[in-house]
Scaffold this active site. Structure first.
Site, mmCIF file in Angstrom:
data_model
loop_
_atom_site.group_PDB
_atom_site.id
_atom_site.type_symbol
_atom_site.label_atom_id
_atom_site.label_comp_id
_atom_site.label_asym_id
_atom_site.label_seq_id
_atom_site.Cartn_x
_atom_site.Cartn_y
_atom_site.Cartn_z
ATOM 1 N N ASP A 1 32.833 -35.710 -37.452
ATOM 2 C CA ASP A 1 32.772 -36.949 -36.675
ATOM 3 C C ASP A 1 31.559 -37.749 -37.135
ATOM 4 O O ASP A 1 30.477 -37.173 -37.358
ATOM 5 C CB ASP A 1 32.608 -36.632 -35.184
ATOM 6 C CG ASP A 1 33.906 -36.694 -34.416
ATOM 7 O OD1 ASP A 1 34.963 -36.505 -35.040
ATOM 8 O OD2 ASP A 1 33.854 -36.897 -33.192
ATOM 9 N N HIS B 1 28.484 -34.326 -31.062
ATOM 10 C CA HIS B 1 27.757 -35.566 -31.332
ATOM 11 C C HIS B 1 26.255 -35.364 -31.148
ATOM 12 O O HIS B 1 25.799 -34.712 -30.219
ATOM 13 C CB HIS B 1 28.268 -36.726 -30.501
ATOM 14 C CG HIS B 1 29.693 -37.077 -30.826
ATOM 15 N ND1 HIS B 1 30.398 -38.045 -30.158
ATOM 16 C CD2 HIS B 1 30.550 -36.587 -31.783
ATOM 17 C CE1 HIS B 1 31.617 -38.128 -30.662
ATOM 18 N NE2 HIS B 1 31.731 -37.254 -31.648
ATOM 19 N N CYS C 1 27.322 -44.724 -29.061
ATOM 20 C CA CYS C 1 28.722 -44.351 -29.292
ATOM 21 C C CYS C 1 29.629 -45.572 -29.356
ATOM 22 O O CYS C 1 30.639 -45.566 -30.063
ATOM 23 C CB CYS C 1 29.213 -43.442 -28.173
ATOM 24 S SG CYS C 1 28.306 -41.905 -28.014
#
Length: 249
Positions: A77, A126, A233
């Site tokens: 990611d 994350h 984000c």
């Protein structure tokens, strides 16, 4: 998507529900490509059962770390990476495996360096509630997830700023629906080396940023939390002023 220099990389997502997510941005990608950007798509993962550890459960306190991902194929990611010029920092997580980190390292070549940040989070996903470079020489860390003594050696000359305890969220609906932990207060967005956008609700973080010499810009984005994140984000910095630098040479 991960932006590095003049290149926009479509990342190989480990969640099947996000497989076609970048298609929504194809008009924008094609526009930037026509204007000179390099447009890369990392190898699309097969996402078979072989990528996921059977009978996985998150490790409890004191147990060895376990991840839901195997090393069947490279997946990562963009949210597990942050950049500081020609250096990138990454956390291995439940959406980024070692093979994904190595794919990016080889793809970028010798012009960039990738450093892994060890996280003590039992369910890592994350990096932006764990480790956040704020400006040259200053990095914000989560005291629950990061052991300062185990940071990469290149950070020895940097000021390590320890995030204050987050303000509690009193909204019952947000507590129930948010897929993010309490350290969402760290999920800030740097506008430049001084100005930083932060959640208006997190007064402890706003005050700490002021003490550290920054100019916080309080904004309201708390109700974005149920969708998975906050300012860092919800944004992708495509166009930046200035030149690409190396802060560790």
């Amino acid at each position: 998507m991960l932006v590095i220099g003049d290149e926009i990389i479509e990342t190989p997502m480990a969640w099947p529900c996000r497989y076609f997510e970048t298609h929504s941005y194809r008009p924008i990608l094609k526009d930037y490509f026509r204007r000179g950007a390099r447009w890369t798509a990392a190898p699309k993962p097969q996402l078979t059962d072989a990528l996921f550890a059977p009978d996985f459960r998150a490790p409890g306190p004191g147990e060895p770390m376990r991840y839901i991902l195997t090393e069947f194929e490279p997946v990562f990611d963009a949210g597990d990476f942050v950049r500081a010029g020609r250096d990138l920092f990454v956390t291995r997580s439940n959406v980024t495996n070692r093979m994904g980190i190595e794919w990016l390292r080889r793809h970028l070549g010798p012009g960039y360096r990738i450093h892994e940040i060890e996280s003590r989070c039992r369910t890592p996903m994350h990096i932006d509630t764990t480790f956040m470079p704020l400006a040259p020489g200053k990095v914000l860390i989560n005291p629950e997830y990061v052991d300062v003594d185990r940071l990469p050696d290149i950070l020895n000359s940097w000021d390590v700023l320890v995030a204050p305890e987050p303000d509690p969220i009193n909204d019952r609906l947000l507590r129930i629906t948010s897929m993010c932990g309490k350290w969402l207060s760290m999920n800030v967005l740097m506008v430049d080396q001084k100005r930083v956008i932060a959640e208006r609700h997190d007064t402890g973080m706003l005050n700490a940023l002021e003490r550290w010499g920054f100019e916080p810009i309080p904004c309201d984005l708390l109700h974005y939390a149920p969708f998975g994140g906050s300012f860092h984000c919800a944004s992708l910095d495509i166009r930046l002023r200035g030149t690409l630098e190396s802060y560790f040479d």
